[in-house]
Design a protein around this motif. Structure first.
Motif, PDB file in Angstrom:
ATOM      1  N   SER A   1      50.880  20.438  22.661  1.00  0.00           N
ATOM      2  CA  SER A   1      51.502  21.801  22.577  1.00  0.00           C
ATOM      3  C   SER A   1      52.834  21.993  22.017  1.00  0.00           C
ATOM      4  O   SER A   1      53.509  22.844  21.704  1.00  0.00           O
ATOM      5  CB  SER A   1      51.505  22.531  24.084  1.00  0.00           C
ATOM      6  OG  SER A   1      52.360  21.653  24.760  1.00  0.00           O
ATOM      7  N   THR A   2      53.556  20.770  21.566  1.00  0.00           N
ATOM      8  CA  THR A   2      54.761  20.835  20.915  1.00  0.00           C
ATOM      9  C   THR A   2      54.847  20.621  19.580  1.00  0.00           C
ATOM     10  O   THR A   2      55.809  20.842  18.783  1.00  0.00           O
ATOM     11  CB  THR A   2      55.652  19.782  21.652  1.00  0.00           C
ATOM     12  OG1 THR A   2      55.276  18.575  21.294  1.00  0.00           O
ATOM     13  CG2 THR A   2      55.906  19.860  23.312  1.00  0.00           C
TER      14      THR A   2
ATOM     15  N   ARG B   1      55.823  23.249  15.981  1.00  0.00           N
ATOM     16  CA  ARG B   1      56.718  24.192  16.143  1.00  0.00           C
ATOM     17  C   ARG B   1      57.934  23.865  16.208  1.00  0.00           C
ATOM     18  O   ARG B   1      58.446  22.491  16.271  1.00  0.00           O
ATOM     19  CB  ARG B   1      56.744  24.523  17.736  1.00  0.00           C
ATOM     20  CG  ARG B   1      55.386  25.316  18.222  1.00  0.00           C
ATOM     21  CD  ARG B   1      55.548  25.716  19.650  1.00  0.00           C
ATOM     22  NE  ARG B   1      54.167  26.530  19.964  1.00  0.00           N
ATOM     23  CZ  ARG B   1      53.116  26.213  20.176  1.00  0.00           C
ATOM     24  NH1 ARG B   1      52.870  24.922  20.525  1.00  0.00           N
ATOM     25  NH2 ARG B   1      52.160  27.187  20.692  1.00  0.00           N
TER      26      ARG B   1
ATOM     27  N   TRP C   1      62.028  22.999  17.434  1.00  0.00           N
ATOM     28  CA  TRP C   1      62.714  23.050  18.488  1.00  0.00           C
ATOM     29  C   TRP C   1      64.253  22.664  18.150  1.00  0.00           C
ATOM     30  O   TRP C   1      64.610  22.170  17.223  1.00  0.00           O
ATOM     31  CB  TRP C   1      62.235  21.692  19.309  1.00  0.00           C
ATOM     32  CG  TRP C   1      60.786  22.048  19.838  1.00  0.00           C
ATOM     33  CD1 TRP C   1      59.589  21.721  19.062  1.00  0.00           C
ATOM     34  CD2 TRP C   1      60.134  22.433  21.003  1.00  0.00           C
ATOM     35  NE1 TRP C   1      58.513  22.057  19.915  1.00  0.00           N
ATOM     36  CE2 TRP C   1      58.845  22.516  21.162  1.00  0.00           C
ATOM     37  CE3 TRP C   1      60.956  22.947  22.253  1.00  0.00           C
ATOM     38  CZ2 TRP C   1      58.088  22.937  22.127  1.00  0.00           C
ATOM     39  CZ3 TRP C   1      60.267  23.463  23.356  1.00  0.00           C
ATOM     40  CH2 TRP C   1      58.901  23.475  23.153  1.00  0.00           C
TER      41      TRP C   1
ATOM     42  N   HIS D   1      54.337  25.850  30.358  1.00  0.00           N
ATOM     43  CA  HIS D   1      53.857  26.376  29.173  1.00  0.00           C
ATOM     44  C   HIS D   1      54.992  26.054  28.117  1.00  0.00           C
ATOM     45  O   HIS D   1      55.991  26.717  28.145  1.00  0.00           O
ATOM     46  CB  HIS D   1      53.744  27.912  29.653  1.00  0.00           C
ATOM     47  CG  HIS D   1      53.013  28.602  28.579  1.00  0.00           C
ATOM     48  ND1 HIS D   1      53.618  29.044  27.210  1.00  0.00           N
ATOM     49  CD2 HIS D   1      51.757  29.043  28.530  1.00  0.00           C
ATOM     50  CE1 HIS D   1      52.521  29.620  26.441  1.00  0.00           C
ATOM     51  NE2 HIS D   1      51.476  29.786  27.111  1.00  0.00           N
ATOM     52  N   ALA D   2      54.418  25.497  27.104  1.00  0.00           N
ATOM     53  CA  ALA D   2      55.239  25.126  25.803  1.00  0.00           C
ATOM     54  C   ALA D   2      56.062  26.430  25.274  1.00  0.00           C
ATOM     55  O   ALA D   2      57.183  26.274  25.094  1.00  0.00           O
ATOM     56  CB  ALA D   2      54.557  24.169  24.749  1.00  0.00           C
ATOM     57  N   ARG D   3      55.232  27.353  25.060  1.00  0.00           N
ATOM     58  CA  ARG D   3      55.798  28.464  24.277  1.00  0.00           C
ATOM     59  C   ARG D   3      56.986  29.292  25.148  1.00  0.00           C
ATOM     60  O   ARG D   3      58.063  29.740  24.693  1.00  0.00           O
ATOM     61  CB  ARG D   3      54.712  29.418  23.728  1.00  0.00           C
ATOM     62  CG  ARG D   3      54.264  28.987  22.509  1.00  0.00           C
ATOM     63  CD  ARG D   3      53.153  30.024  22.156  1.00  0.00           C
ATOM     64  NE  ARG D   3      51.919  30.018  22.673  1.00  0.00           N
ATOM     65  CZ  ARG D   3      51.104  30.699  22.580  1.00  0.00           C
ATOM     66  NH1 ARG D   3      51.220  31.880  22.014  1.00  0.00           N
ATOM     67  NH2 ARG D   3      49.773  30.616  23.394  1.00  0.00           N
ATOM     68  N   LEU D   4      56.527  29.243  26.600  1.00  0.00           N
ATOM     69  CA  LEU D   4      57.512  29.725  27.445  1.00  0.00           C
ATOM     70  C   LEU D   4      58.777  29.139  27.482  1.00  0.00           C
ATOM     71  O   LEU D   4      60.028  29.532  27.450  1.00  0.00           O
ATOM     72  CB  LEU D   4      57.014  30.130  28.843  1.00  0.00           C
ATOM     73  CG  LEU D   4      57.655  30.846  29.733  1.00  0.00           C
ATOM     74  CD1 LEU D   4      57.913  32.314  29.359  1.00  0.00           C
ATOM     75  CD2 LEU D   4      56.932  31.144  31.007  1.00  0.00           C
TER      76      LEU D   4
ATOM     77  N   ARG E   1      60.054  27.196  25.125  1.00  0.00           N
ATOM     78  CA  ARG E   1      60.892  27.414  24.019  1.00  0.00           C
ATOM     79  C   ARG E   1      61.595  28.669  23.872  1.00  0.00           C
ATOM     80  O   ARG E   1      62.720  29.060  23.432  1.00  0.00           O
ATOM     81  CB  ARG E   1      59.833  27.503  22.650  1.00  0.00           C
ATOM     82  CG  ARG E   1      59.621  26.208  22.098  1.00  0.00           C
ATOM     83  CD  ARG E   1      58.886  26.014  20.740  1.00  0.00           C
ATOM     84  NE  ARG E   1      59.582  26.677  19.628  1.00  0.00           N
ATOM     85  CZ  ARG E   1      59.404  27.857  19.153  1.00  0.00           C
ATOM     86  NH1 ARG E   1      58.007  28.428  19.357  1.00  0.00           N
ATOM     87  NH2 ARG E   1      59.893  28.171  17.913  1.00  0.00           N
ATOM     88  N   ALA E   2      60.747  29.712  24.655  1.00  0.00           N
ATOM     89  CA  ALA E   2      61.563  31.107  24.534  1.00  0.00           C
ATOM     90  C   ALA E   2      62.514  30.844  25.450  1.00  0.00           C
ATOM     91  O   ALA E   2      63.807  31.705  25.348  1.00  0.00           O
ATOM     92  CB  ALA E   2      60.702  32.000  25.274  1.00  0.00           C
TER      93      ALA E   2
ATOM     94  N   HIS F   1      65.584  29.286  23.488  1.00  0.00           N
ATOM     95  CA  HIS F   1      66.071  30.116  22.595  1.00  0.00           C
ATOM     96  C   HIS F   1      66.932  31.236  23.263  1.00  0.00           C
ATOM     97  O   HIS F   1      67.867  31.520  22.747  1.00  0.00           O
ATOM     98  CB  HIS F   1      65.145  30.367  21.580  1.00  0.00           C
ATOM     99  CG  HIS F   1      64.383  29.688  20.609  1.00  0.00           C
ATOM    100  ND1 HIS F   1      65.248  29.147  19.802  1.00  0.00           N
ATOM    101  CD2 HIS F   1      63.248  29.253  20.584  1.00  0.00           C
ATOM    102  CE1 HIS F   1      64.505  28.051  19.222  1.00  0.00           C
ATOM    103  NE2 HIS F   1      63.289  28.053  19.515  1.00  0.00           N
TER     104      HIS F   1
END
Length: 131
Positions: free
Chosen positions: A70-71, A74, A76, A119-122, A124-125, A128
């Motif tokens: 999942s990483t 993307r 980072w 959750h990888a996208r969460l 990252r959010a 950021h």
């Protein structure tokens, strides 16, 4: 969870290293930044961010256990280390038992019986939004 988990990757006692890419990968963020990120993620998820391990010494790393792969693909931010498996690359993730002496590692947020991971996208959010 107050008893030993049914999740077989959690050691019964002490600390064990788990190979990335088998049950999960991890994202490591060191120091105060990692702890703040873990708590921000917990607020975003109603207190259930997924399993997060923290280290009490050294760089005071915080490990966010994420689904395998999942990483990848993307971007980072600087200061984030991805612990994954890839060609010519092996990473190991430290995992403490749920109870007993596991110093210098502890669960900041314990794993749940359903096997829910961060959750990888969460993640990252959350990273950021802190910058």
């Amino acid at each position: 969870m107050n008893t030993q988990s049914d999740l077989e990757w959690i050691p019964c006692t002490g600390i064990q290293l788990r190979k990335a890419g088998v049950q999960f990968d991890a994202v490591r963020v060191d120091g105060v930044r990692g702890r703040a990120l873990a708590d921000r993620l917990a607020r975003m998820t109603g207190g259930a961010p997924g399993p997060i391990v923290e280290e009490a010494n050294g760089r005071r790393a915080v490990y966010f256990l994420v689904p395998v792969g999942s990483t990848c693909h993307r971007a980072w931010p600087d200061g984030v280390t991805r612990l994954t498996a890839a060609a010519n690359r092996i990473s190991y993730i430290p995992v403490p038992a749920l109870n007993g002496c596991t110093w210098p590692l502890t669960w900041r947020y314990r794993p749940t019986a359903d096997g829910h991971l961060v959750h990888a996208r969460l993640l990252r959010a959350a990273l950021h939004s802190a910058e």
